[in-house]
Design a protein around this motif. Structure first.
Motif, short mmCIF file in Angstrom:
data_model
loop_
_atom_site.label_atom_id
_atom_site.label_comp_id
_atom_site.label_asym_id
_atom_site.label_seq_id
_atom_site.Cartn_x
_atom_site.Cartn_y
_atom_site.Cartn_z
N LEU A 106 -5.13 8.83 -10.34
CA LEU A 106 -3.76 8.37 -10.13
C LEU A 106 -3.21 7.87 -11.46
CD1 LEU A 106 -1.46 7.32 -8.24
CD2 LEU A 106 -2.88 5.30 -7.85
N LEU A 107 -2.03 8.35 -11.83
CA LEU A 107 -1.37 7.87 -13.04
C LEU A 107 -0.02 7.29 -12.65
CD1 LEU A 107 -2.17 10.92 -15.34
CD2 LEU A 107 -3.19 8.65 -15.53
N LYS A 108 0.50 6.45 -13.53
CA LYS A 108 1.75 5.74 -13.26
C LYS A 108 2.83 6.69 -12.75
CE LYS A 108 2.23 2.08 -15.96
NZ LYS A 108 2.48 1.38 -17.22
N ASP A 109 3.02 7.79 -13.46
CA ASP A 109 4.10 8.71 -13.08
C ASP A 109 3.57 9.98 -12.43
OD1 ASP A 109 2.87 9.48 -15.35
OD2 ASP A 109 4.62 9.25 -16.66
N LYS A 110 2.33 9.90 -11.95
CA LYS A 110 1.75 11.06 -11.27
C LYS A 110 0.94 10.61 -10.05
CE LYS A 110 -1.54 14.64 -12.45
NZ LYS A 110 -2.66 13.88 -12.01
N PRO A 111 1.64 10.31 -8.96
CA PRO A 111 0.93 9.87 -7.76
C PRO A 111 0.12 11.01 -7.15
CG PRO A 111 3.28 10.04 -7.33
CD PRO A 111 3.09 10.33 -8.78
N VAL A 112 -1.00 10.67 -6.58
CA VAL A 112 -1.84 11.67 -5.90
C VAL A 112 -1.41 11.71 -4.43
CG1 VAL A 112 -4.19 12.19 -5.14
CG2 VAL A 112 -3.81 11.25 -7.43
N ASP A 113 -1.11 12.89 -3.95
CA ASP A 113 -0.71 13.04 -2.55
C ASP A 113 -1.95 13.00 -1.65
OD1 ASP A 113 0.34 13.69 -0.13
OD2 ASP A 113 1.12 15.65 -0.73
N ILE A 114 -2.00 12.03 -0.75
CA ILE A 114 -3.17 11.89 0.11
C ILE A 114 -3.00 12.58 1.46
CG2 ILE A 114 -4.11 9.77 -0.89
CD1 ILE A 114 -2.66 8.27 1.46
N GLY A 115 -1.88 13.27 1.59
CA GLY A 115 -1.55 13.89 2.88
C GLY A 115 -2.66 14.72 3.50
N ALA A 116 -3.40 15.44 2.67
CA ALA A 116 -4.42 16.35 3.18
C ALA A 116 -5.73 15.64 3.52
CB ALA A 116 -4.67 17.45 2.15
N HIS A 117 -5.89 14.41 3.10
CA HIS A 117 -7.18 13.74 3.27
C HIS A 117 -7.23 12.90 4.54
CE1 HIS A 117 -7.96 15.07 -0.70
NE2 HIS A 117 -7.17 14.20 -1.30
N GLY B 163 -3.20 6.34 9.94
CA GLY B 163 -4.36 7.05 10.46
C GLY B 163 -5.44 7.36 9.44
N LYS B 164 -5.22 7.03 8.17
CA LYS B 164 -6.24 7.32 7.15
C LYS B 164 -7.30 6.23 7.14
CE LYS B 164 -3.47 10.51 5.18
NZ LYS B 164 -3.64 11.91 5.59
N LYS B 165 -8.55 6.67 7.02
CA LYS B 165 -9.63 5.71 6.85
C LYS B 165 -9.88 5.53 5.36
CE LYS B 165 -11.50 8.10 10.13
NZ LYS B 165 -12.49 8.81 10.93
N VAL B 166 -9.91 4.30 4.91
CA VAL B 166 -9.96 4.04 3.47
C VAL B 166 -11.08 3.06 3.14
CG1 VAL B 166 -8.61 3.32 1.45
CG2 VAL B 166 -7.43 4.31 3.42
N ALA B 167 -11.84 3.40 2.11
CA ALA B 167 -12.82 2.48 1.54
C ALA B 167 -12.35 2.15 0.13
CB ALA B 167 -14.20 3.13 1.51
N ILE B 168 -12.15 0.85 -0.12
CA ILE B 168 -11.57 0.43 -1.40
C ILE B 168 -12.66 -0.12 -2.32
CG2 ILE B 168 -9.89 -1.08 -2.52
CD1 ILE B 168 -8.47 -1.34 0.21
N PHE B 169 -12.65 0.35 -3.57
CA PHE B 169 -13.55 -0.25 -4.56
C PHE B 169 -12.74 -0.69 -5.76
CE2 PHE B 169 -13.87 3.31 -7.60
CZ PHE B 169 -13.48 4.40 -6.81
N SER B 170 -13.30 -1.67 -6.48
CA SER B 170 -12.60 -2.20 -7.65
C SER B 170 -13.61 -2.58 -8.71
CB SER B 170 -11.79 -3.43 -7.24
OG SER B 170 -11.25 -4.08 -8.39
N THR B 171 -13.22 -2.47 -9.99
CA THR B 171 -14.00 -3.12 -11.04
C THR B 171 -13.16 -4.24 -11.62
OG1 THR B 171 -13.33 -1.78 -12.96
CG2 THR B 171 -15.16 -0.93 -11.63
N ASN B 172 -13.83 -5.30 -12.02
CA ASN B 172 -13.15 -6.51 -12.48
C ASN B 172 -14.21 -7.45 -13.04
OD1 ASN B 172 -14.15 -8.28 -10.17
ND2 ASN B 172 -13.21 -6.55 -9.10
#
Ligand SMILES: Cc1cc2nc3c(=O)[nH]c(=O)nc-3n(C[C@H](O)[C@H](O)[C@H](O)COP(=O)(O)O)c2cc1C
Length: 147
Positions: free
Chosen positions: A28-39, A68-77
């Motif tokens: 994902l980039l600032k001006d280039k969102p990733v379309d999650i529609g298919a996932h 309806g999307k199932k999401v697992a979130i990860f982060s580094t920090n």
């Protein structure tokens, strides 16, 4: 698997998770969102900057169709207000209908600075990410309602 990275740490963990789960990496980039529609399910990763996920990530959270999307979130920090930052994003997407299945926060060891590489991910952190991905992927694949 969708991820955002500024300095590459979240990208490295994303690569580890992609290899573990056999999922394609979509940056994902600032001006280039990733379309999650298919996932149907998504591993989503982002770093914490100044106690929040980056603005572009929060905006992405508000703009995508998460219903309806199932999401697992990860982060580094580095472990400063990381839970708060992750929860903020989780609540944004949950309010848009996402089922947040799991959260993983990975810490960099070492000193944070603009010049000295933002801390370092050790093998233990990569292993933590691999284990988590293997444990969570079946839960994301399961079709029953998650509440
Ligand atoms: C300016 C700056 C602010 C940061 N703010 C936080 C913070 O509030 N909480 C935290 O836990 N980590 C913070 N970090 C550490 C980053 O989250 C960490 O280095 C992360 O792995 C960077 O991910 P990236 O390489 O994918 O961009 C900060 C780092 C920088 C350089």
């Amino acid at each position: 698997m969708v991820y955002y990275t500024v300095k590459g740490n979240t990208g490295k963990i994303a690569k580890t998770i992609a290899e573990t789960t056999q999922l394609p990496m979509e940056r994902l980039l600032k001006d280039k969102p990733v379309d999650i529609g298919a996932h149907e399910y998504i591993f989503f990763g982002a770093p914490v900057y100044n106690e929040h996920f980056p603005k572009a990530v929060l905006q992405y959270g508000r703009n995508q169709r998460w219903s309806g999307k199932k999401v697992a979130i990860f982060s580094t920090n580095i472990g400063w207000k990381d839970k708060q930052a992750i929860d903020e994003f989780a609540q944004i997407i949950a309010s848009k209908g996402a089922h947040v299945v799991s959260i993983l926060s990975i810490q960099n060891r070492g000193v944070m600075s603009w010049t000295v590489g933002f801390g370092k991910l050790t093998e233990a952190e990569y292993e933590k990410a691999r284990k988590w991905a293997l444990e969570i992927q079946p839960k994301l694949l399961r079709t029953e309602d998650l509440r």
